[in-house]
Motif scaffolding. Structure first.
Motif, PDB file in Angstrom:
ATOM      1  N   UNK A 137       5.802  18.106   9.865  1.00 54.76           N
ATOM      2  CA  UNK A 137       4.667  17.819   8.993  1.00 54.76           C
ATOM      3  C   UNK A 137       5.043  17.784   7.510  1.00 54.76           C
ATOM      4  N   UNK A 138       6.327  17.472   7.205  1.00 52.65           N
ATOM      5  CA  UNK A 138       6.732  17.229   5.819  1.00 52.65           C
ATOM      6  C   UNK A 138       6.269  15.828   5.443  1.00 52.65           C
ATOM      7  N   UNK A 139       5.754  15.695   4.231  1.00 55.39           N
ATOM      8  CA  UNK A 139       5.250  14.401   3.794  1.00 55.39           C
ATOM      9  C   UNK A 139       6.082  13.868   2.642  1.00 55.39           C
ATOM     10  N   UNK A 140       6.507  12.605   2.755  1.00 58.38           N
ATOM     11  CA  UNK A 140       7.300  11.929   1.730  1.00 58.38           C
ATOM     12  C   UNK A 140       6.639  10.583   1.463  1.00 58.38           C
ATOM     13  N   UNK A 141       6.409  10.254   0.202  1.00 57.28           N
ATOM     14  CA  UNK A 141       5.750   9.004  -0.155  1.00 57.28           C
ATOM     15  C   UNK A 141       6.587   7.805   0.291  1.00 57.28           C
ATOM     16  N   UNK A 142       5.887   6.750   0.725  1.00 60.91           N
ATOM     17  CA  UNK A 142       6.533   5.506   1.096  1.00 60.91           C
ATOM     18  C   UNK A 142       5.596   4.356   0.819  1.00 60.91           C
ATOM     19  N   UNK A 156       4.731  -2.530   2.906  1.00 64.72           N
ATOM     20  CA  UNK A 156       4.748  -3.877   2.340  1.00 64.72           C
ATOM     21  C   UNK A 156       4.100  -4.868   3.301  1.00 64.72           C
ATOM     22  N   UNK A 157       3.408  -5.884   2.759  1.00 62.97           N
ATOM     23  CA  UNK A 157       2.860  -6.918   3.641  1.00 62.97           C
ATOM     24  C   UNK A 157       3.991  -7.776   4.202  1.00 62.97           C
ATOM     25  N   UNK A 209       0.854  -1.181   0.000  1.00 60.91           N
ATOM     26  CA  UNK A 209       0.000   0.000   0.000  1.00 60.91           C
ATOM     27  C   UNK A 209       0.887   1.225   0.000  1.00 60.91           C
ATOM     28  N   UNK A 210       0.344   2.350  -0.402  1.00 60.27           N
ATOM     29  CA  UNK A 210       1.112   3.586  -0.488  1.00 60.27           C
ATOM     30  C   UNK A 210       0.612   4.555   0.567  1.00 60.27           C
TER      31      UNK A 210
END
Length: 79
Positions: free
Chosen positions: A22-27, A30-31, A13-14
């Motif tokens: 409160x900086x947001x970085x995509x990650x 994983x199951x 999932x993303x």
């Protein structure tokens, strides 16, 4: 090798890492997949599959054959 549970169909999932500022970085989330070998007495054979740990608990509760049967109906497995 893909990070997909062969019984439940769970996939990565993303989401975001959120810092204190409160900086947001995509990650990716994983199951938790484990390689496990099961004996299926109804088919008299051993199968090695990659399953999530939550699905391992379900298999211990309901049995491997019942879970494979459900997955075949749902279309998430090719076993």
């Amino acid at each position: 090798m893909s990070k997909v549970c062969e019984i439940s169909g769970k996939r990565p999932r993303v989401g975001n890492n959120v810092s204190h500022a409160n900086n947001k970085v995509k990650r990716r989330f994983n199951p938790n997949l484990q390689k496990k070998r099961f004996y299926i007495p109804e088919e008299d054979r051993w199968v090695t599959i990659r399953v999530s740990t939550s699905m391992l608990r379900t298999i211990n509760k309901n049995g491997i054959y019942n879970e494979i049967k459900k997955a075949r109906l749902k279309g998430t497995t090719s076993l």
